[in-house]
Design an enzyme around this catalytic site. Sequence first.
Site, PDB file in Angstrom:
ATOM      1  N   ASP A  58      31.249  -9.257  10.995  1.00  0.00           N
ATOM      2  CA  ASP A  58      30.605 -10.146  10.285  1.00  0.00           C
ATOM      3  C   ASP A  58      29.760 -10.878  11.118  1.00  0.00           C
ATOM      4  OD1 ASP A  58      30.390 -12.769   9.494  1.00  0.00           O
ATOM      5  OD2 ASP A  58      32.340 -13.238   8.906  1.00  0.00           O
ATOM      6  N   TYR A  95      20.418 -22.646   0.888  1.00  0.00           N
ATOM      7  CA  TYR A  95      19.920 -21.306   1.150  1.00  0.00           C
ATOM      8  C   TYR A  95      18.480 -21.085   1.603  1.00  0.00           C
ATOM      9  CZ  TYR A  95      18.354 -16.618  -0.308  1.00  0.00           C
ATOM     10  OH  TYR A  95      17.500 -15.279  -0.208  1.00  0.00           O
ATOM     11  N   GLY A 155      24.641  -6.054   6.606  1.00  0.00           N
ATOM     12  CA  GLY A 155      24.900  -6.258   5.209  1.00  0.00           C
ATOM     13  C   GLY A 155      24.348  -5.172   4.306  1.00  0.00           C
ATOM     14  N   SER A 168      12.945 -15.114   2.406  1.00  0.00           N
ATOM     15  CA  SER A 168      12.649 -15.228   1.033  1.00  0.00           C
ATOM     16  C   SER A 168      11.482 -16.018   0.756  1.00  0.00           C
ATOM     17  CB  SER A 168      13.951 -16.114   0.530  1.00  0.00           C
ATOM     18  OG  SER A 168      13.801 -16.353  -0.702  1.00  0.00           O
TER      19      SER A 168
HETATM   20  P1  NAD Z   1      23.507  -8.556  -1.878  1.00  0.00           P
HETATM   21  O1  NAD Z   1      24.431 -10.013  -2.200  1.00  0.00           O
HETATM   22  O2  NAD Z   1      23.551  -7.592  -2.919  1.00  0.00           O
HETATM   23  O3  NAD Z   1      23.413  -8.006  -0.476  1.00  0.00           O
HETATM   24  C1  NAD Z   1      23.973  -9.223   0.503  1.00  0.00           C
HETATM   25  C2  NAD Z   1      24.755  -8.201   1.585  1.00  0.00           C
HETATM   26  O4  NAD Z   1      25.133  -9.135   2.811  1.00  0.00           O
HETATM   27  C3  NAD Z   1      26.037  -7.794   1.009  1.00  0.00           C
HETATM   28  O5  NAD Z   1      26.144  -6.415   1.125  1.00  0.00           O
HETATM   29  C4  NAD Z   1      27.148  -8.524   1.556  1.00  0.00           C
HETATM   30  O6  NAD Z   1      28.274  -7.940   1.801  1.00  0.00           O
HETATM   31  C5  NAD Z   1      26.229  -8.796   3.018  1.00  0.00           C
HETATM   32  N1  NAD Z   1      26.804  -9.905   3.883  1.00  0.00           N
HETATM   33  C6  NAD Z   1      27.156 -10.876   3.225  1.00  0.00           C
HETATM   34  N2  NAD Z   1      27.803 -12.005   4.295  1.00  0.00           N
HETATM   35  C7  NAD Z   1      27.848 -10.996   5.315  1.00  0.00           C
HETATM   36  C8  NAD Z   1      28.465 -11.138   6.765  1.00  0.00           C
HETATM   37  N3  NAD Z   1      28.960 -12.369   7.073  1.00  0.00           N
HETATM   38  N4  NAD Z   1      28.151 -10.149   7.755  1.00  0.00           N
HETATM   39  C9  NAD Z   1      27.526  -9.030   7.331  1.00  0.00           C
HETATM   40  N5  NAD Z   1      27.350  -8.744   5.965  1.00  0.00           N
HETATM   41  C10 NAD Z   1      27.320  -9.819   5.076  1.00  0.00           C
HETATM   42  O7  NAD Z   1      21.881  -9.188  -2.067  1.00  0.00           O
HETATM   43  P2  NAD Z   1      20.723  -8.692  -1.972  1.00  0.00           P
HETATM   44  O8  NAD Z   1      20.034  -9.217  -2.949  1.00  0.00           O
HETATM   45  O9  NAD Z   1      20.629  -7.329  -1.563  1.00  0.00           O
HETATM   46  O10 NAD Z   1      20.117  -9.434  -0.402  1.00  0.00           O
HETATM   47  C11 NAD Z   1      19.658  -8.973   0.562  1.00  0.00           C
HETATM   48  C12 NAD Z   1      18.860  -9.775   1.389  1.00  0.00           C
HETATM   49  O11 NAD Z   1      17.932 -10.229   0.634  1.00  0.00           O
HETATM   50  C13 NAD Z   1      19.723 -11.177   1.746  1.00  0.00           C
HETATM   51  O12 NAD Z   1      19.303 -11.754   2.926  1.00  0.00           O
HETATM   52  C14 NAD Z   1      18.931 -12.040   0.574  1.00  0.00           C
HETATM   53  O13 NAD Z   1      19.171 -13.602   1.026  1.00  0.00           O
HETATM   54  C15 NAD Z   1      17.455 -11.470   0.572  1.00  0.00           C
HETATM   55  N6  NAD Z   1      16.812 -11.862  -0.570  1.00  0.00           N
HETATM   56  C16 NAD Z   1      17.087 -11.562  -1.720  1.00  0.00           C
HETATM   57  C17 NAD Z   1      16.456 -11.715  -2.904  1.00  0.00           C
HETATM   58  C18 NAD Z   1      16.881 -11.493  -4.334  1.00  0.00           C
HETATM   59  O14 NAD Z   1      16.366 -11.945  -5.060  1.00  0.00           O
HETATM   60  N7  NAD Z   1      17.952 -10.566  -4.443  1.00  0.00           N
HETATM   61  C19 NAD Z   1      15.237 -12.591  -2.671  1.00  0.00           C
HETATM   62  C20 NAD Z   1      14.951 -12.744  -1.529  1.00  0.00           C
HETATM   63  C21 NAD Z   1      15.423 -12.617  -0.354  1.00  0.00           C
END
Ligand code: NAD
Length: 248
Positions: free
Chosen positions: A66, A159, A14, A145
């Site tokens: 995916d 989530y 991702g 998270s």
């Molecule tokens: P984001 O939405 O920008 O990135 C998520 C990425 O995952 C995107 O590129 C999306 O296309 C990809 N994705 C979604 N479904 C997919 C699939 N089936 N196969 C392959 N790729 C897929 O969000 P982010 O903030 O960069 O999140 C990255 C990670 O960090 C996630 O796991 C999220 O849960 C975790 N996270 C984020 C936060 C926050 O506050 N942003 C906090 C804690 C944890």
Amino acid sequence: MKESYDKKVALVTGSSRGIGAFTVKEFAKNNYNVVINYVNSEDEALSLKEEVERLYKVEALVVKADVSKEEEVKKLIDVTYKEFKRIDVIVNNAGIAIDTTLEDKTVDNFKKIIDINLIGTFLVCKYGGEVMLNQGFGSIVNISSTNGIDSFYPYSMDYDASKAGVISLTHNFAKLYAPKVRVNSIAPGWVNTEMNKELDEEYIKEECEHILLERFAEPQEIAEFIYYIGTQALYVNDAIIKVDGGRC
Ligand code: NAD
């Protein structure tokens, strides 16, 4: 034999945007060949490839897969290994959140979150770990998270459950893969990415009052920590590390 087989390789799921894209850049900056995985955003993935190849003189392989689909994960791991003949680090970053009231939560959406965040991490740990065990080394960083450790927001219970599951997977794979492969998890708090783009100013301000550092993290800060845990912290294994600025 390709000269680039000597370079280490990091695969980030991702990774066309957000924390994943920053993580790809961090590894590339540190002379790793990188695998950029995307599911829909081909243009963003290709532009990231162009950027890291130009700036850091590494090879970037772009793979559409995916992570919730077993055959696609197998292909992701296969093409990575065929291209580079090694996988040093895997970052299980792909994830989604669908926050709603309890009334609006559906079983379909709950399953979608579990399929991507939890089953996706399982599949990549399973098939990526197989390669790492065969080559005799490797490191996996699973992105959980703080919501997977504590419950703050009932509207993200689906989530949160998926991220608690990621912590459990981390402990189990760490035990299965030791001592050849380290498996750790980081648990970020709020991070400034697209995932949080719907939050209004007032809400962000209130949330910052519960963070000792009084701000959200930047994705670059998370990427740097992922790189550190994945490649430098060689005695850290089976750990779940909060990166949340301190909750109060
Ligand atoms: P984001 O939405 O920008 O990135 C998520 C990425 O995952 C995107 O590129 C999306 O296309 C990809 N994705 C979604 N479904 C997919 C699939 N089936 N196969 C392959 N790729 C897929 O969000 P982010 O903030 O960069 O999140 C990255 C990670 O960090 C996630 O796991 C999220 O849960 C975790 N996270 C984020 C936060 C926050 O506050 N942003 C906090 C804690 C944890």
